[in-house]
Design a protein around this motif. Sequence first.
Motif, PDB file in Angstrom:
ATOM      1  N   MET A 175       0.922  17.283  31.872  1.00 55.83           N
ATOM      2  CA  MET A 175       0.673  16.691  33.162  1.00 55.83           C
ATOM      3  C   MET A 175       1.787  15.689  33.459  1.00 55.83           C
ATOM      4  O   MET A 175       2.145  14.895  32.610  1.00 55.83           O
ATOM      5  CB  MET A 175      -0.683  15.981  33.145  1.00 55.83           C
ATOM      6  CG  MET A 175      -0.944  15.211  34.395  1.00 55.83           C
ATOM      7  SD  MET A 175      -2.507  14.289  34.531  1.00 55.83           S
ATOM      8  CE  MET A 175      -3.325  14.472  33.014  1.00 55.83           C
ATOM      9  N   GLU A 176       2.306  15.769  34.673  1.00 56.48           N
ATOM     10  CA  GLU A 176       3.367  14.854  35.095  1.00 56.48           C
ATOM     11  C   GLU A 176       2.889  14.080  36.309  1.00 56.48           C
ATOM     12  O   GLU A 176       2.433  14.659  37.288  1.00 56.48           O
ATOM     13  CB  GLU A 176       4.638  15.638  35.422  1.00 56.48           C
ATOM     14  CG  GLU A 176       5.812  14.758  35.694  1.00 56.48           C
ATOM     15  CD  GLU A 176       7.088  15.544  35.883  1.00 56.48           C
ATOM     16  OE1 GLU A 176       8.154  14.982  35.631  1.00 56.48           O
ATOM     17  OE2 GLU A 176       7.011  16.722  36.304  1.00 56.48           O
ATOM     18  N   ILE A 177       2.985  12.771  36.234  1.00 53.70           N
ATOM     19  CA  ILE A 177       2.618  11.909  37.351  1.00 53.70           C
ATOM     20  C   ILE A 177       3.847  11.073  37.697  1.00 53.70           C
ATOM     21  O   ILE A 177       4.289  10.248  36.896  1.00 53.70           O
ATOM     22  CB  ILE A 177       1.416  11.003  37.000  1.00 53.70           C
ATOM     23  CG1 ILE A 177       0.183  11.854  36.706  1.00 53.70           C
ATOM     24  CG2 ILE A 177       1.132  10.028  38.138  1.00 53.70           C
ATOM     25  CD1 ILE A 177      -1.027  11.064  36.259  1.00 53.70           C
ATOM     26  N   LYS A 178       4.396  11.315  38.881  1.00 50.57           N
ATOM     27  CA  LYS A 178       5.583  10.591  39.326  1.00 50.57           C
ATOM     28  C   LYS A 178       5.239   9.470  40.301  1.00 50.57           C
ATOM     29  O   LYS A 178       5.998   8.521  40.439  1.00 50.57           O
ATOM     30  CB  LYS A 178       6.566  11.551  40.003  1.00 50.57           C
ATOM     31  CG  LYS A 178       7.154  12.571  39.070  1.00 50.57           C
ATOM     32  CD  LYS A 178       8.100  13.477  39.808  1.00 50.57           C
ATOM     33  CE  LYS A 178       8.662  14.537  38.876  1.00 50.57           C
ATOM     34  NZ  LYS A 178       9.524  15.482  39.583  1.00 50.57           N
ATOM     35  N   LYS A 179       4.110   9.646  40.994  1.00 47.07           N
ATOM     36  CA  LYS A 179       3.723   8.647  41.988  1.00 47.07           C
ATOM     37  C   LYS A 179       2.210   8.488  41.986  1.00 47.07           C
ATOM     38  O   LYS A 179       1.481   9.469  41.930  1.00 47.07           O
ATOM     39  CB  LYS A 179       4.193   9.048  43.390  1.00 47.07           C
ATOM     40  CG  LYS A 179       3.931   7.982  44.451  1.00 47.07           C
ATOM     41  CD  LYS A 179       4.280   8.456  45.852  1.00 47.07           C
ATOM     42  CE  LYS A 179       5.755   8.328  46.127  1.00 47.07           C
ATOM     43  NZ  LYS A 179       6.056   8.515  47.572  1.00 47.07           N
ATOM     44  N   ILE A 180       1.779   7.219  42.076  1.00 46.48           N
ATOM     45  CA  ILE A 180       0.366   6.869  42.146  1.00 46.48           C
ATOM     46  C   ILE A 180       0.150   6.000  43.375  1.00 46.48           C
ATOM     47  O   ILE A 180       0.918   5.057  43.600  1.00 46.48           O
ATOM     48  CB  ILE A 180      -0.077   6.080  40.891  1.00 46.48           C
ATOM     49  CG1 ILE A 180       0.137   6.918  39.623  1.00 46.48           C
ATOM     50  CG2 ILE A 180      -1.526   5.621  41.013  1.00 46.48           C
ATOM     51  CD1 ILE A 180      -0.018   6.140  38.328  1.00 46.48           C
ATOM     52  N   VAL A 181      -0.872   6.310  44.153  1.00 47.20           N
ATOM     53  CA  VAL A 181      -1.275   5.435  45.251  1.00 47.20           C
ATOM     54  C   VAL A 181      -2.569   4.754  44.836  1.00 47.20           C
ATOM     55  O   VAL A 181      -3.532   5.417  44.444  1.00 47.20           O
ATOM     56  CB  VAL A 181      -1.487   6.216  46.572  1.00 47.20           C
ATOM     57  CG1 VAL A 181      -2.136   5.327  47.633  1.00 47.20           C
ATOM     58  CG2 VAL A 181      -0.168   6.765  47.092  1.00 47.20           C
ATOM     59  N   ALA A 182      -2.575   3.433  44.925  1.00 46.74           N
ATOM     60  CA  ALA A 182      -3.783   2.645  44.661  1.00 46.74           C
ATOM     61  C   ALA A 182      -4.273   2.099  45.991  1.00 46.74           C
ATOM     62  O   ALA A 182      -3.554   1.374  46.673  1.00 46.74           O
ATOM     63  CB  ALA A 182      -3.487   1.504  43.700  1.00 46.74           C
ATOM     64  N   CYS A 183      -5.480   2.481  46.377  1.00 45.65           N
ATOM     65  CA  CYS A 183      -6.096   1.990  47.601  1.00 45.65           C
ATOM     66  C   CYS A 183      -6.823   0.687  47.265  1.00 45.65           C
ATOM     67  O   CYS A 183      -7.793   0.691  46.508  1.00 45.65           O
ATOM     68  CB  CYS A 183      -7.065   3.031  48.154  1.00 45.65           C
ATOM     69  SG  CYS A 183      -7.907   2.500  49.657  1.00 45.65           S
ATOM     70  N   VAL A 184      -6.333  -0.409  47.813  1.00 42.68           N
ATOM     71  CA  VAL A 184      -6.858  -1.730  47.469  1.00 42.68           C
ATOM     72  C   VAL A 184      -7.378  -2.407  48.734  1.00 42.68           C
ATOM     73  O   VAL A 184      -6.617  -2.655  49.668  1.00 42.68           O
ATOM     74  CB  VAL A 184      -5.767  -2.605  46.806  1.00 42.68           C
ATOM     75  CG1 VAL A 184      -6.322  -3.949  46.410  1.00 42.68           C
ATOM     76  CG2 VAL A 184      -5.159  -1.892  45.615  1.00 42.68           C
ATOM     77  N   ASP A 185      -8.677  -2.698  48.736  1.00 44.34           N
ATOM     78  CA  ASP A 185      -9.273  -3.394  49.892  1.00 44.34           C
ATOM     79  C   ASP A 185      -9.671  -4.828  49.546  1.00 44.34           C
ATOM     80  O   ASP A 185     -10.400  -5.471  50.279  1.00 44.34           O
ATOM     81  CB  ASP A 185     -10.461  -2.607  50.447  1.00 44.34           C
ATOM     82  CG  ASP A 185     -11.573  -2.400  49.432  1.00 44.34           C
ATOM     83  OD1 ASP A 185     -11.527  -3.019  48.348  1.00 44.34           O
ATOM     84  OD2 ASP A 185     -12.491  -1.616  49.719  1.00 44.34           O
ATOM     85  N   LEU A 186      -9.177  -5.318  48.415  1.00 42.48           N
ATOM     86  CA  LEU A 186      -9.386  -6.676  47.918  1.00 42.48           C
ATOM     87  C   LEU A 186     -10.772  -6.942  47.347  1.00 42.48           C
ATOM     88  O   LEU A 186     -11.096  -8.070  47.010  1.00 42.48           O
ATOM     89  CB  LEU A 186      -9.034  -7.734  48.989  1.00 42.48           C
ATOM     90  CG  LEU A 186      -7.601  -7.669  49.520  1.00 42.48           C
ATOM     91  CD1 LEU A 186      -7.379  -8.736  50.582  1.00 42.48           C
ATOM     92  CD2 LEU A 186      -6.590  -7.807  48.403  1.00 42.48           C
ATOM     93  N   THR A 187     -11.612  -5.906  47.227  1.00 39.94           N
ATOM     94  CA  THR A 187     -12.887  -6.071  46.550  1.00 39.94           C
ATOM     95  C   THR A 187     -12.621  -6.105  45.046  1.00 39.94           C
ATOM     96  O   THR A 187     -11.581  -5.601  44.582  1.00 39.94           O
ATOM     97  CB  THR A 187     -13.850  -4.911  46.861  1.00 39.94           C
ATOM     98  OG1 THR A 187     -13.240  -3.682  46.429  1.00 39.94           O
ATOM     99  CG2 THR A 187     -14.176  -4.838  48.351  1.00 39.94           C
ATOM    100  N   PRO A 188     -13.540  -6.674  44.265  1.00 38.43           N
ATOM    101  CA  PRO A 188     -13.335  -6.674  42.805  1.00 38.43           C
ATOM    102  C   PRO A 188     -13.139  -5.269  42.233  1.00 38.43           C
ATOM    103  O   PRO A 188     -12.320  -5.077  41.330  1.00 38.43           O
ATOM    104  CB  PRO A 188     -14.622  -7.322  42.274  1.00 38.43           C
ATOM    105  CG  PRO A 188     -15.084  -8.212  43.389  1.00 38.43           C
ATOM    106  CD  PRO A 188     -14.725  -7.458  44.654  1.00 38.43           C
ATOM    107  N   THR A 189     -13.836  -4.290  42.778  1.00 38.47           N
ATOM    108  CA  THR A 189     -13.689  -2.917  42.277  1.00 38.47           C
ATOM    109  C   THR A 189     -12.292  -2.377  42.559  1.00 38.47           C
ATOM    110  O   THR A 189     -11.690  -1.715  41.714  1.00 38.47           O
ATOM    111  CB  THR A 189     -14.757  -1.996  42.901  1.00 38.47           C
ATOM    112  OG1 THR A 189     -16.043  -2.563  42.659  1.00 38.47           O
ATOM    113  CG2 THR A 189     -14.700  -0.598  42.318  1.00 38.47           C
ATOM    114  N   SER A 190     -11.764  -2.671  43.733  1.00 43.61           N
ATOM    115  CA  SER A 190     -10.425  -2.164  44.051  1.00 43.61           C
ATOM    116  C   SER A 190      -9.356  -2.901  43.250  1.00 43.61           C
ATOM    117  O   SER A 190      -8.324  -2.318  42.907  1.00 43.61           O
ATOM    118  CB  SER A 190     -10.144  -2.230  45.556  1.00 43.61           C
ATOM    119  OG  SER A 190      -9.933  -3.553  45.989  1.00 43.61           O
ATOM    120  N   ILE A 191      -9.586  -4.160  42.934  1.00 40.08           N
ATOM    121  CA  ILE A 191      -8.651  -4.899  42.079  1.00 40.08           C
ATOM    122  C   ILE A 191      -8.650  -4.288  40.678  1.00 40.08           C
ATOM    123  O   ILE A 191      -7.601  -4.117  40.059  1.00 40.08           O
ATOM    124  CB  ILE A 191      -9.005  -6.406  42.024  1.00 40.08           C
ATOM    125  CG1 ILE A 191      -8.906  -7.047  43.414  1.00 40.08           C
ATOM    126  CG2 ILE A 191      -8.138  -7.137  41.008  1.00 40.08           C
ATOM    127  CD1 ILE A 191      -7.542  -7.014  44.054  1.00 40.08           C
TER     128      ILE A 191
END
Length: 131
Positions: A1-17
């Motif tokens: 498996m190759e991962i070159k790019k990751i998008v993290a969706c962050v809405d500032l909730t503790p779970t997203s952090i």
Amino acid sequence: MEIKKIVACVDLTPTSIKGLEWAVELAKKFNAELVIYHELEDVYTMKKTSASFGLPAAPDLEEKSAQNVKDKLEPLVKETGVNYKFLIEAKGKTIDRLPVVIDEEKPELTVIPVDYERDIPKINSQVLVIK
């Protein structure tokens, strides 16, 4: 498996952090670029509401809000050695914009908080859901 790019969706909730922390660790492991995505929903709503009343929103509203988000998140990634960029915008609601952002960024992995789990069928990448 190759991962070159990751998008993290962050809405500032503790779970997203927590999701951002996972995304940072995975980006380190795979030497992947990390895109930290945040939608300024409140700014979008304020601009839209102001326009409907014929009133201008503060000209620097979006810029100041984006800087505020960056100031909160940057300490979590700055010293990690990860290649990252912020994608902070005020174009709508996260639920609507996330699939568009994923289509534009084309990551191999998207990290989302459990609140966006219902959007998985719309996301064109592998998804890691953080609870």
